[in-house]
Scaffold this motif. Structure first.
Motif, PDB file in Angstrom:
ATOM      1  N   THR A  54       0.847  -1.182   0.000  1.00 45.90           N
ATOM      2  CA  THR A  54       0.000   0.000   0.000  1.00 45.90           C
ATOM      3  C   THR A  54       0.886   1.237   0.000  1.00 45.90           C
ATOM      4  OG1 THR A  54      -2.001   0.968   0.942  1.00 45.90           O
ATOM      5  CG2 THR A  54      -0.294   0.288   2.509  1.00 45.90           C
TER       6      THR A  54
ATOM      7  N   TYR B 254       0.502   4.742   4.653  1.00 49.63           N
ATOM      8  CA  TYR B 254      -0.907   4.371   4.785  1.00 49.63           C
ATOM      9  C   TYR B 254      -1.097   2.901   5.158  1.00 49.63           C
ATOM     10  CZ  TYR B 254      -2.163   8.951   3.140  1.00 49.63           C
ATOM     11  OH  TYR B 254      -2.321  10.315   3.048  1.00 49.63           O
TER      12      TYR B 254
ATOM     13  N   GLU C 282      -4.272  11.023  -0.989  1.00 51.27           N
ATOM     14  CA  GLU C 282      -5.283  10.521  -1.922  1.00 51.27           C
ATOM     15  C   GLU C 282      -6.073  11.673  -2.532  1.00 51.27           C
ATOM     16  OE1 GLU C 282      -9.049   7.400  -2.185  1.00 51.27           O
ATOM     17  OE2 GLU C 282      -7.837   7.517  -0.362  1.00 51.27           O
TER      18      GLU C 282
END
Length: 309
Positions: free
Chosen positions: A233, A237, A294
């Motif tokens: 990932t 995160y 994000e």
């Protein structure tokens, strides 16, 4: 002072090939990068004279890119003792892949060691060592094969440092073998990357030797230590976290080692995903976590926009 070496897996396709890879890496502000010479899921490859090497290397020199790392495809398995035809093909393909890597200017080709497919580690380790000897005897280019630390999923070989050391000890070409240390894989295999990376590095040095560590795959993990899952990932995160991976990236004992990210796209799916690497490079270069990674990526904001908040 040694320059911080940071990059990611970039694509190599179309007519531009190596030139396109170097351009993509530059767009993320990377000074090293990693490529597959074709799709990682198959072994179809273009001839060396179609890889656009001269233009790519000229671009790399102009943009102060220090290294290109090649990753071998996932589908070759030197450890399969039950299917001799698969082993023979793996040796033939990887011999040609070493020659491609050398032509591209790479000095490291990362290889998943293989899987024993139920026969047991000892037989697979012996055959992997035999295969590496055959490959390196036939391909005398100045390229090292970097055996990757694995998560221990299924029957993978390389789930601990001892298995990699056993492969190296059984070869006649130890000087042409190195290690790619994957932070996600090594944590998933059970090593305490999250709270004792220095201890893990000391253990690596004891079992294998730090002089053999030539590539770092800098990945966060979706799963806890010892899960044997191998799910990457984005930086900061996962269960390792930004502070840990930032410390690995800037570790003084790894200053000359390229750090390569293989983190996933951001977004709802692969078709609509946004590449995160420029944002992750910015975080690591400035040693500051972006909690809005994000959102920033999906909004197309500048890589360093988080620094002004």
């Amino acid at each position: 002072m040694t320059e911080f070496l940071i990059g990611s897996h970039v694509s190599m396709k179309g007519k531009e090939m190596l030139l396109g890879s170097a351009k993509e890496a530059a767009s993320y502000d990377e000074n090293v990068f990693m490529i597959y010479t074709g799709a990682p899921q198959n072994t179809r490859r273009k001839p060396i004279d179609e890889l656009n090497i001269a233009a790519g290397q000229a671009y790399m020199a102009d943009h102060d890119q220090r290294a290109v790392v090649v990753h071998a495809p996932y589908v070759v398995n030197l450890g399969n003792t039950t299917k001799p035809q698969n082993y023979a093909f793996a040796v033939e393909f990887l011999t040609a892949e070493v020659k491609r890597a050398a032509a591209l200017g790479a000095t490291q080709i990362v290889l998943h060691p293989g899987a024993h497919v139920g026969v047991g580690p000892a037989a697979a380790i012996a055959q992997i060592a035999q295969g590496l000897d055959e490959i390196l005897a036939a391909a005398d280019e100045p390229v090292q094969i970097a055996l990757e630390t694995m998560a221990g999923k299924g029957t993978e070989i390389g789930r601990n440092f001892e298995e990699l050391a056993a492969i190296m000890a059984a070869t006649a070409h130890n000087d042409r073998l190195s290690v790619c240390f994957d932070t996600c894989h090594t944590s998933d295999a059970g090593y305490d990357i999250a709270t004792d990376f220095d201890g893990v590095l000391a253990e690596f040095d004891h079992v294998i030797g730090l002089d053999k560590l030539k590539v770092v795959h800098l990945n966060d993990s979706k799963n806890p230590q010892g899960s044997h899952k191998d799910r990457h990932t984005n930086i900061g995160y996962g269960t390792l976290g930004f502070d840990v991976l930032n410390a690995v990236a800037h570790h003084p004992q790894l200053a000359t080692v390229p750090k390569i990210m293989e983190t996933p796209l951001i977004g709802p799916d692969r078709k609509h995903g946004v590449n995160p690497h420029g944002y992750e490079v910015a975080m690591l270069k400035h040693q500051q976590f972006n909690p809005d990674l994000e959102a920033d990526a999906l909004a197309g904001k500048q890589f360093t926009a988080f620094l002004t908040r």
